[in-house]
Each structure stands twice: as C-alpha cells, then as structure tokens.
Enzyme design. Sequence first.
Site, PDB file in Angstrom:
ATOM      1  N   ARG A   1       0.816  -1.217   0.000  1.00  0.00           N
ATOM      2  CA  ARG A   1       0.000   0.000   0.000  1.00  0.00           C
ATOM      3  C   ARG A   1       0.849   1.266   0.000  1.00  0.00           C
ATOM      4  NH1 ARG A   1      -4.337   0.049   4.431  1.00  0.00           N
ATOM      5  NH2 ARG A   1      -4.911   1.874   3.214  1.00  0.00           N
ATOM      6  N   CYS A   2       2.165   1.119   0.161  1.00  0.00           N
ATOM      7  CA  CYS A   2       3.076   2.262   0.229  1.00  0.00           C
ATOM      8  C   CYS A   2       3.677   2.529  -1.154  1.00  0.00           C
ATOM      9  CB  CYS A   2       4.184   1.952   1.244  1.00  0.00           C
ATOM     10  SG  CYS A   2       5.539   3.133   1.228  1.00  0.00           S
ATOM     11  N   SER A   3       3.559   3.762  -1.624  1.00  0.00           N
ATOM     12  CA  SER A   3       4.065   4.084  -2.967  1.00  0.00           C
ATOM     13  C   SER A   3       5.582   3.923  -3.047  1.00  0.00           C
ATOM     14  CB  SER A   3       3.649   5.500  -3.374  1.00  0.00           C
ATOM     15  OG  SER A   3       4.240   6.462  -2.522  1.00  0.00           O
TER      16      SER A   3
END
Length: 118
Positions: free
Chosen positions: A12-14
């Site tokens: 979920r972390c870019s």
Amino acid sequence: MTNTIKIYHNPRCSKSRETLALLESKGITPTIVEYLKTPPSIADLEQLLKSLGFTDARQLMRTKEDLYKELNLKDESLTQEQLLQAMHENPKLIERPIVVNGKKAKLGRPPEQVLDIL
C-alpha cells in the site's frame, strides 16, 4: 539474481512499490516480506538495525505515525529492547521499504538508495 535480495514491503506504500519496481527493472526478483502480515522478530529487527548501520531503534521507526505518539515512544527513558518490542508488536511503526542484500541493507527512501547495495 534471485532470492539473495529481500525486501520488507508494504504493497500500500508508494515508495515500497517504487522500490520493488526498481529492483525488478534491474532483473532482480527479491524475496518479498510483507512485514505487516508477518512482523519481523526482535532478532530480525536487531539484525536490520545492524545491517543498516543504525545505532538507535528510532532510526528504523516511523516517528510521524499517530501510533508512535500514542505509545509515547519518544520517551528517552525507553530502552532499545522496549522500542524493538514496540516495532515487533506494531509493525506499522517500521520504516519502509527495507532492502537487504546479505549483510547490507538500505531504506528505499528514495528508492534509488537501494542500488548502493546491489
């Protein structure tokens, strides 16, 4: 190169996704550890600190997380063991992504930093 490189990853972390994509663009298929699903042990966290060259567990923590403030982890009287325990119990506190190659590790912030250990 396969499976010699490991990434502690949060899909979920870019920055984590960018780092994984960078590795893959270099022909590397890393072992992916979704640390929110399978938190690292305290021993693993100690090894990560050592591999990263960090001397304080807070260097591996997301100090801007609400949870950091809620748990009062800024308290200077807390021991390194207490900080590591907090990260083990609350993996959301762990800075990400972390790429490990043997005994070397780098935070992927920015993603290009991990190229130093490949």
